[in-house]
Write a protein that holds these residues in place. Structure first.
Motif, PDB file in Angstrom:
ATOM      1  N   THR A   1       0.830  -1.206   0.000  1.00  0.00           N
ATOM      2  CA  THR A   1       0.000   0.000   0.000  1.00  0.00           C
ATOM      3  C   THR A   1       0.862   1.251   0.000  1.00  0.00           C
ATOM      4  O   THR A   1       0.582   2.223  -0.723  1.00  0.00           O
ATOM      5  CB  THR A   1      -0.933   0.007   1.223  1.00  0.00           C
ATOM      6  OG1 THR A   1      -1.777  -1.149   1.175  1.00  0.00           O
ATOM      7  CG2 THR A   1      -1.793   1.260   1.240  1.00  0.00           C
TER       8      THR A   1
ATOM      9  N   LEU B   1       0.837   4.114  -2.873  1.00  0.00           N
ATOM     10  CA  LEU B   1       0.584   5.515  -2.576  1.00  0.00           C
ATOM     11  C   LEU B   1       1.702   6.407  -3.122  1.00  0.00           C
ATOM     12  O   LEU B   1       1.436   7.488  -3.678  1.00  0.00           O
ATOM     13  CB  LEU B   1       0.447   5.716  -1.063  1.00  0.00           C
ATOM     14  CG  LEU B   1      -0.844   5.180  -0.439  1.00  0.00           C
ATOM     15  CD1 LEU B   1      -0.766   5.247   1.086  1.00  0.00           C
ATOM     16  CD2 LEU B   1      -2.059   5.952  -0.948  1.00  0.00           C
TER      17      LEU B   1
ATOM     18  N   ALA C   1       1.262   6.587  -6.877  1.00  0.00           N
ATOM     19  CA  ALA C   1       0.182   7.505  -7.244  1.00  0.00           C
ATOM     20  C   ALA C   1       0.653   8.951  -7.150  1.00  0.00           C
ATOM     21  O   ALA C   1       0.308   9.792  -7.993  1.00  0.00           O
ATOM     22  CB  ALA C   1      -1.028   7.273  -6.339  1.00  0.00           C
ATOM     23  N   GLU C   2       1.455   9.247  -6.133  1.00  0.00           N
ATOM     24  CA  GLU C   2       1.985  10.599  -5.980  1.00  0.00           C
ATOM     25  C   GLU C   2       2.946  10.954  -7.109  1.00  0.00           C
ATOM     26  O   GLU C   2       3.004  12.115  -7.552  1.00  0.00           O
ATOM     27  CB  GLU C   2       2.694  10.711  -4.626  1.00  0.00           C
ATOM     28  CG  GLU C   2       3.132  12.112  -4.253  1.00  0.00           C
ATOM     29  CD  GLU C   2       1.961  13.049  -4.001  1.00  0.00           C
ATOM     30  OE1 GLU C   2       2.144  14.276  -4.158  1.00  0.00           O
ATOM     31  OE2 GLU C   2       0.873  12.560  -3.634  1.00  0.00           O
TER      32      GLU C   2
ATOM     33  N   GLU D   1      -3.276  13.373 -11.080  1.00  0.00           N
ATOM     34  CA  GLU D   1      -4.163  13.361  -9.912  1.00  0.00           C
ATOM     35  C   GLU D   1      -4.535  11.933  -9.511  1.00  0.00           C
ATOM     36  O   GLU D   1      -5.611  11.694  -8.960  1.00  0.00           O
ATOM     37  CB  GLU D   1      -5.442  14.153 -10.223  1.00  0.00           C
ATOM     38  CG  GLU D   1      -5.209  15.590 -10.657  1.00  0.00           C
ATOM     39  CD  GLU D   1      -4.565  16.414  -9.550  1.00  0.00           C
ATOM     40  OE1 GLU D   1      -4.838  16.110  -8.366  1.00  0.00           O
ATOM     41  OE2 GLU D   1      -3.811  17.352  -9.870  1.00  0.00           O
ATOM     42  N   ALA D   2      -3.650  10.986  -9.770  1.00  0.00           N
ATOM     43  CA  ALA D   2      -3.945   9.574  -9.510  1.00  0.00           C
ATOM     44  C   ALA D   2      -4.194   9.326  -8.021  1.00  0.00           C
ATOM     45  O   ALA D   2      -3.535   9.902  -7.157  1.00  0.00           O
ATOM     46  CB  ALA D   2      -2.797   8.705  -9.998  1.00  0.00           C
ATOM     47  N   ARG D   3      -5.161   8.477  -7.761  1.00  0.00           N
ATOM     48  CA  ARG D   3      -5.469   8.054  -6.395  1.00  0.00           C
ATOM     49  C   ARG D   3      -5.331   6.541  -6.300  1.00  0.00           C
ATOM     50  O   ARG D   3      -5.217   5.854  -7.310  1.00  0.00           O
ATOM     51  CB  ARG D   3      -6.882   8.484  -6.012  1.00  0.00           C
ATOM     52  CG  ARG D   3      -7.097   9.991  -5.988  1.00  0.00           C
ATOM     53  CD  ARG D   3      -8.558  10.326  -5.817  1.00  0.00           C
ATOM     54  NE  ARG D   3      -9.358   9.808  -6.923  1.00  0.00           N
ATOM     55  CZ  ARG D   3     -10.689   9.894  -6.992  1.00  0.00           C
ATOM     56  NH1 ARG D   3     -11.358  10.447  -5.996  1.00  0.00           N
ATOM     57  NH2 ARG D   3     -11.335   9.409  -8.028  1.00  0.00           N
ATOM     58  N   LEU D   4      -5.363   6.035  -5.084  1.00  0.00           N
ATOM     59  CA  LEU D   4      -5.194   4.603  -4.872  1.00  0.00           C
ATOM     60  C   LEU D   4      -6.269   3.814  -5.612  1.00  0.00           C
ATOM     61  O   LEU D   4      -5.992   2.776  -6.222  1.00  0.00           O
ATOM     62  CB  LEU D   4      -5.226   4.290  -3.379  1.00  0.00           C
ATOM     63  CG  LEU D   4      -4.704   2.914  -2.945  1.00  0.00           C
ATOM     64  CD1 LEU D   4      -3.251   2.734  -3.361  1.00  0.00           C
ATOM     65  CD2 LEU D   4      -4.845   2.753  -1.440  1.00  0.00           C
TER      66      LEU D   4
ATOM     67  N   ASP E   1      -7.704   4.564  -8.356  1.00  0.00           N
ATOM     68  CA  ASP E   1      -7.409   4.540  -9.790  1.00  0.00           C
ATOM     69  C   ASP E   1      -6.458   3.398 -10.124  1.00  0.00           C
ATOM     70  O   ASP E   1      -6.576   2.757 -11.171  1.00  0.00           O
ATOM     71  CB  ASP E   1      -6.786   5.872 -10.225  1.00  0.00           C
ATOM     72  CG  ASP E   1      -7.724   7.037  -9.996  1.00  0.00           C
ATOM     73  OD1 ASP E   1      -8.933   6.873 -10.230  1.00  0.00           O
ATOM     74  OD2 ASP E   1      -7.245   8.106  -9.575  1.00  0.00           O
TER      75      ASP E   1
END
Length: 407
Positions: free
Chosen positions: A35, A39, A42-43, A54-57, A59
């Motif tokens: 995880t 994260l 994604a950042e 703007e990727a999030r978990l 996505d």
């Protein structure tokens, strides 16, 4: 007598419970590490990544092939094959089996979105696969080595698959259960497990080959372990069942679409992303074509070098399965499965970056890397697993913008 039975069985229950907790803690820690990697990825995702800046978990959980499973769950399979402008079949849902997407949809109903169900199915099935893998390997190697094998498995280079909407976790659970059943000669459960494997992801024909080779081995080893008629009937019947369900999806796709070659044409549509034009299929063609493509067209060498590397790789894998002592310790069943699956890949697959994911069903071989009793060795293997996991997540999630960055 009743008291005696309860007394005899209690330690086994306690031991099984402790194992479940131990594997659960290992798996939980591994998932927390994964995880954190996701994260960070994604950042780091930017404009050039398919996930955007703007990727999030969530996505990432729904990325790549996960989206195809989502489409299957929402709209099903097409009755008419989609075509490109020049009339060739293009990518569509028929390449993806139905068990995982529909199960994820069912689990996700209380949460209002398929992605939650996909995540839960993957992560729970991953724990189940880890637990079964321990018991599978524990039949042949000691407790400590089997535990370390699960550590490598849970934290391995492809461990992100336990947390995304892919069918691999669920398939591995069925597969490890099936291998354990064969090892323990509990064939009855396989009549359910084989269809579950077949309709979760491709690969059941490899299990059919495994059963054929296993049956041959049992025949020649019948003096050491008696071979009863009932066992012969089970092995033959299960092998035939695996063949039938292995080809049934092609028949289903042909019946629904009216095109007998619908499934094969769909699978080959992905191959045209690497080799444009008319693509044909025959056994071993994928690896031969890929050797020429990667070594000749992409890396600027020659096709002949690719053929030599391919042949040398096949010989090396065969030597490992036949002669390496640590692999031999895992037992005939694991070695025969590994050989069968490698042959299956050689027969049908076009190797590209997805090859790493497709090698995950060989995970029982982690047991061989766990056998050396040296703590520095085991820590070194774990470090390599985590480094490989970050490399895979960074390239497939944070970047994901090159031909070799497709999971």
């Amino acid at each position: 007598m009743a008291d005696g039975e309860l007394t005899d069985r209690a330690p086994a229950r306690v031991t099984a419970g402790r194992v479940a907790v131990r594997i659960g803690l290992i798996y939980l820690i591994a998932r927390l590490v994964t995880t954190a990697f996701l994260l960070v990825a994604a950042e780091l995702s930017g404009f050039e990544s398919r996930f955007g800046p703007e990727a999030r978990l969530g996505d990432l959980v729904l990325g790549w092939d996960s989206r195809w499973y989502w489409i299957v769950a929402e709209v099903g399979y097409p009755s008419e094959l989609p075509l490109t402008g020049d009339g060739a079949v293009t990518e569509n849902q028929w390449a993806f089996m139905p068990v995982f997407p529909y199960l994820a949809k069912l689990v996700g109903l209380p949460f209002g979105h398929w992605v939650f169900g996909a995540f839960l199915v993957s992560i729970v099935a991953g724990y189940g696969a880890s637990l079964v893998l321990f018991h599978l390997l524990r039949e042949k190697i000691d407790d400590t080595a089997a535990t370390w094998a699960v550590v490598f498995f849970a934290a391995g280079p492809l461990a992100a698959l336990f947390q995304v909407g892919y069918a691999e976790s669920l398939f591995l659970l069925w597969l490890f259960l099936a291998l354990w059943c064969v090892l323990r000669r509990r064939y009855g459960w396989l009549y359910a497990l084989i269809p579950l494997m077949a309709y979760t992801r491709p690969g059941i024909l490899a299990f059919a080959l495994f059963l054929a080779l296993f049956g041959i081995w049992r025949w020649f080893s019948r003096r050491r372990e008696p071979l009863r008629a009932a066992e012969v009937v089970h092995i033959v019947a299960l092998g035939l069942l695996a063949v039938v369900v292995g080809f049934s999806w092609q028949l289903i796709a042909g019946w629904v679409t009216g095109d007998s070659g619908a499934y094969l044409a769909t699978e080959l549509s992905w191959r045209r992303n690497w080799i444009p034009g008319d693509v044909v299929f025959f056994p071993f063609e994928g690896f031969v074509s890929a050797s020429a493509f990667w070594f000749g067209s992409v890396w600027g060498m020659t096709a002949e070098i690719g053929y030599v590397v391919l042949a040398a790789s096949v010989v090396a894998v065969a030597a490992i399965l036949l002669f390496v002592p640590q692999v031999k310790r895992l037992g005939v069943e694991v070695r025969l499965w590994s050989a069968s699956y490698v042959v299956y890949l050689l027969l049908v697959f076009f190797p590209q970056s997805s090859i790493f994911r497709l090698l995950v069903p060989l995970s029982p071989l982690w047991g061989a890397l766990a056998l050396p009793r040296s703590t520095p060795w085991r820590v070194g293997v774990l470090t390599a697993c985590l480094a490989g996991q970050w490399w895979w997540i960074y390239n497939m999630c944070a970047l994901g913008n090159a031909i070799w960055q497709i999971p």
